[in-house]
Design a protein around this motif. Structure first.
Motif, PDB file in Angstrom:
ATOM      1  N   GLY A 155       0.775  -1.231   0.000  1.00 17.95           N
ATOM      2  CA  GLY A 155       0.000   0.000   0.000  1.00 17.95           C
ATOM      3  C   GLY A 155       0.807   1.283   0.000  1.00 17.95           C
ATOM      4  O   GLY A 155       0.241   2.376   0.073  1.00 17.95           O
ATOM      5  N   LYS A 156       2.116   1.192  -0.118  1.00 21.10           N
ATOM      6  CA  LYS A 156       2.928   2.406  -0.112  1.00 21.10           C
ATOM      7  C   LYS A 156       2.808   3.148  -1.438  1.00 21.10           C
ATOM      8  O   LYS A 156       2.757   2.534  -2.503  1.00 21.10           O
ATOM      9  N   GLN A 157       2.788   4.459  -1.374  1.00 22.28           N
ATOM     10  CA  GLN A 157       2.735   5.310  -2.564  1.00 22.28           C
ATOM     11  C   GLN A 157       4.083   5.957  -2.851  1.00 22.28           C
ATOM     12  O   GLN A 157       4.321   6.446  -3.952  1.00 22.28           O
ATOM     13  N   THR A 158       4.956   5.982  -1.871  1.00 23.68           N
ATOM     14  CA  THR A 158       6.334   6.444  -2.052  1.00 23.68           C
ATOM     15  C   THR A 158       7.260   5.376  -1.493  1.00 23.68           C
ATOM     16  O   THR A 158       6.946   4.714  -0.496  1.00 23.68           O
ATOM     17  N   VAL A 159       8.401   5.187  -2.134  1.00 19.61           N
ATOM     18  CA  VAL A 159       9.347   4.151  -1.734  1.00 19.61           C
ATOM     19  C   VAL A 159      10.751   4.745  -1.725  1.00 19.61           C
ATOM     20  O   VAL A 159      11.178   5.373  -2.698  1.00 19.61           O
ATOM     21  N   SER A 160      11.463   4.547  -0.624  1.00 22.81           N
ATOM     22  CA  SER A 160      12.854   4.960  -0.518  1.00 22.81           C
ATOM     23  C   SER A 160      13.707   3.711  -0.363  1.00 22.81           C
ATOM     24  O   SER A 160      13.479   2.913   0.564  1.00 22.81           O
ATOM     25  N   LEU A 161      14.672   3.512  -1.259  1.00 20.42           N
ATOM     26  CA  LEU A 161      15.489   2.310  -1.237  1.00 20.42           C
ATOM     27  C   LEU A 161      16.963   2.646  -1.111  1.00 20.42           C
ATOM     28  O   LEU A 161      17.501   3.421  -1.911  1.00 20.42           O
ATOM     29  N   PRO A 162      17.668   2.055  -0.130  1.00 18.71           N
ATOM     30  CA  PRO A 162      19.126   2.143  -0.106  1.00 18.71           C
ATOM     31  C   PRO A 162      19.693   1.102  -1.067  1.00 18.71           C
ATOM     32  O   PRO A 162      19.499  -0.104  -0.873  1.00 18.71           O
ATOM     33  N   VAL A 163      20.356   1.553  -2.123  1.00 17.05           N
ATOM     34  CA  VAL A 163      20.840   0.659  -3.182  1.00 17.05           C
ATOM     35  C   VAL A 163      22.366   0.661  -3.193  1.00 17.05           C
ATOM     36  O   VAL A 163      22.995   1.724  -3.230  1.00 17.05           O
ATOM     37  N   ALA A 164      22.955  -0.516  -3.171  1.00 18.68           N
ATOM     38  CA  ALA A 164      24.412  -0.638  -3.225  1.00 18.68           C
ATOM     39  C   ALA A 164      24.889  -0.384  -4.648  1.00 18.68           C
ATOM     40  O   ALA A 164      24.565  -1.135  -5.565  1.00 18.68           O
ATOM     41  N   VAL A 165      25.645   0.698  -4.846  1.00 15.28           N
ATOM     42  CA  VAL A 165      26.279   0.974  -6.133  1.00 15.28           C
ATOM     43  C   VAL A 165      27.786   0.823  -5.946  1.00 15.28           C
ATOM     44  O   VAL A 165      28.243   0.259  -4.956  1.00 15.28           O
ATOM     45  N   LYS A 166      28.575   1.314  -6.871  1.00 12.87           N
ATOM     46  CA  LYS A 166      29.996   0.976  -6.857  1.00 12.87           C
ATOM     47  C   LYS A 166      30.729   1.480  -5.615  1.00 12.87           C
ATOM     48  O   LYS A 166      31.479   0.733  -4.976  1.00 12.87           O
ATOM     49  N   ARG A 167      30.519   2.740  -5.241  1.00 15.00           N
ATOM     50  CA  ARG A 167      31.338   3.329  -4.182  1.00 15.00           C
ATOM     51  C   ARG A 167      30.570   3.714  -2.926  1.00 15.00           C
ATOM     52  O   ARG A 167      31.166   4.179  -1.961  1.00 15.00           O
ATOM     53  N   ASN A 168      29.260   3.546  -2.937  1.00 17.93           N
ATOM     54  CA  ASN A 168      28.480   3.991  -1.789  1.00 17.93           C
ATOM     55  C   ASN A 168      27.058   3.439  -1.837  1.00 17.93           C
ATOM     56  O   ASN A 168      26.676   2.784  -2.810  1.00 17.93           O
ATOM     57  N   VAL A 169      26.306   3.718  -0.797  1.00 17.63           N
ATOM     58  CA  VAL A 169      24.878   3.424  -0.796  1.00 17.63           C
ATOM     59  C   VAL A 169      24.152   4.628  -1.369  1.00 17.63           C
ATOM     60  O   VAL A 169      24.339   5.750  -0.912  1.00 17.63           O
ATOM     61  N   GLU A 170      23.356   4.388  -2.399  1.00 22.20           N
ATOM     62  CA  GLU A 170      22.604   5.462  -3.050  1.00 22.20           C
ATOM     63  C   GLU A 170      21.149   5.360  -2.622  1.00 22.20           C
ATOM     64  O   GLU A 170      20.503   4.330  -2.826  1.00 22.20           O
ATOM     65  N   ASN A 171      20.632   6.400  -2.000  1.00 21.77           N
ATOM     66  CA  ASN A 171      19.237   6.406  -1.567  1.00 21.77           C
ATOM     67  C   ASN A 171      18.344   6.833  -2.730  1.00 21.77           C
ATOM     68  O   ASN A 171      18.268   8.005  -3.072  1.00 21.77           O
ATOM     69  N   GLN A 172      17.690   5.858  -3.342  1.00 21.33           N
ATOM     70  CA  GLN A 172      16.863   6.103  -4.513  1.00 21.33           C
ATOM     71  C   GLN A 172      15.407   6.279  -4.087  1.00 21.33           C
ATOM     72  O   GLN A 172      14.894   5.523  -3.257  1.00 21.33           O
ATOM     73  N   GLN A 173      14.748   7.268  -4.682  1.00 19.34           N
ATOM     74  CA  GLN A 173      13.380   7.638  -4.313  1.00 19.34           C
ATOM     75  C   GLN A 173      12.414   7.369  -5.465  1.00 19.34           C
ATOM     76  O   GLN A 173      12.707   7.713  -6.613  1.00 19.34           O
ATOM     77  N   PHE A 174      11.278   6.789  -5.136  1.00 15.99           N
ATOM     78  CA  PHE A 174      10.275   6.454  -6.138  1.00 15.99           C
ATOM     79  C   PHE A 174       8.888   6.853  -5.612  1.00 15.99           C
ATOM     80  O   PHE A 174       8.668   6.883  -4.402  1.00 15.99           O
ATOM     81  N   LYS A 175       7.971   7.134  -6.539  1.00 16.99           N
ATOM     82  CA  LYS A 175       6.603   7.444  -6.131  1.00 16.99           C
ATOM     83  C   LYS A 175       5.618   6.973  -7.183  1.00 16.99           C
ATOM     84  O   LYS A 175       5.943   6.832  -8.365  1.00 16.99           O
ATOM     85  N   VAL A 176       4.381   6.716  -6.737  1.00 17.10           N
ATOM     86  CA  VAL A 176       3.294   6.424  -7.663  1.00 17.10           C
ATOM     87  C   VAL A 176       2.828   7.743  -8.251  1.00 17.10           C
ATOM     88  O   VAL A 176       2.359   8.625  -7.534  1.00 17.10           O
ATOM     89  N   ALA A 177       2.973   7.886  -9.562  1.00 16.38           N
ATOM     90  CA  ALA A 177       2.673   9.153 -10.226  1.00 16.38           C
ATOM     91  C   ALA A 177       1.342   9.146 -10.954  1.00 16.38           C
ATOM     92  O   ALA A 177       0.902  10.183 -11.464  1.00 16.38           O
TER      93      ALA A 177
END
Length: 237
Positions: A155-177
């Motif tokens: 039921g979430k309409q916004t999602v924040s994900l910590p994603v492992a990339v090459k040199r750091n954790v990237e906090n990626q943001q998503f929403k139902v548009a």
């Protein structure tokens, strides 16, 4: 048809990726296999098969892709992404990620290992390992679309994900548009359109979260303008 992307961009697009009537439960993983066609413009140039299964070492989520048309087929391009994750707080948490891409003119690989006891991520693409601190709920680029689908199911309409990339954790943001009518080879759906809202806003994904944990359609404007469309989905190994 537009000029095909390089194999690197082609398979980077496939990474963000992915008709059964049985709904899945977000409280525990449900094994499945989803097959997608990959298009550039109106031409099918590849196929991606995403699967989730339980193994002796934990849950395994894989994305096997291959070029079937255009330059990707001519180069014999293919890639394999495999993530092993643990199930924590009703969501995947990456333990290991392996990426391989092969083509006639180039090959590439990357491994990611997460030591949760030491709270450390190690990423190695053959040029020396990068290490940094892990973050609870960490996923990788392979499992990010799956994690979004599970969050939408809850039921979430916004999602924040910590994603492992090459040199750091990237906090990626998503929403139902929005909610759109979507027609793909697997069928016609009323789908939730999800867009990334942080620095990378180059793609949209359409989910039917009460039916599938992965997108039924995904478009990416960079990397050659690729579209992934669901062809079939089945539960079980």
């Amino acid at each position: 048809m537009a000029i095909l992307p390089s194999p690197r961009k082609f398979f980077a697009g496939l990474a963000l990726a992915v008709s059964a009537a049985t709904a899945f439960a977000a409280t525990t993983p449900t094994p499945f296999t989803a097959t997608y066609q990959v298009l550039q413009g109106d031409q099918v140039i590849g196929e991606a098969v995403i699967s989730l299964k339980s193994t002796a070492l934990g849950w395994e989520y894989s994305n096997q892709t291959r070029g079937t048309g255009g330059l990707a087929a001519a180069l014999g391009a293919s890639s394999s992404e495999t993530t092993r994750f643990r199930w924590n707080n009703n969501a995947p948490e990456t333990v290991a990620y392996d990426y391989r891409m092969n083509a006639a003119i180039k090959s590439k690989q990357r491994t990611t290992r997460v030591d949760w006891n030491a709270n450390q991520v190690s990423v190695d693409d053959g040029k020396g390992a990068e290490t940094y601190a892990a973050t609870p709920g960490l996923v990788d680029r392979n499992t990010a679309p799956y994690a979004i689908g599970l969050a939408l199911h809850d039921g979430k309409q916004t999602v924040s994900l910590p994603v492992a990339v090459k040199r750091n954790v990237e906090n990626q943001q998503f929403k139902v548009a929005g909610n759109d009518d979507v027609k793909v080879p697997a069928g016609s759906f009323k789908a939730q359109r999800v867009e990334r809202t942080d620095k990378d806003q180059s793609f949209s994904a359409w989910y039917v979260p009460q039916k599938y944990p992965v997108p039924v359609k995904l478009t990416q404007s960079d990397g050659g303008g690729l579209t992934l469309q669901l062809v079939s989905y089945k539960t079980g190994r």
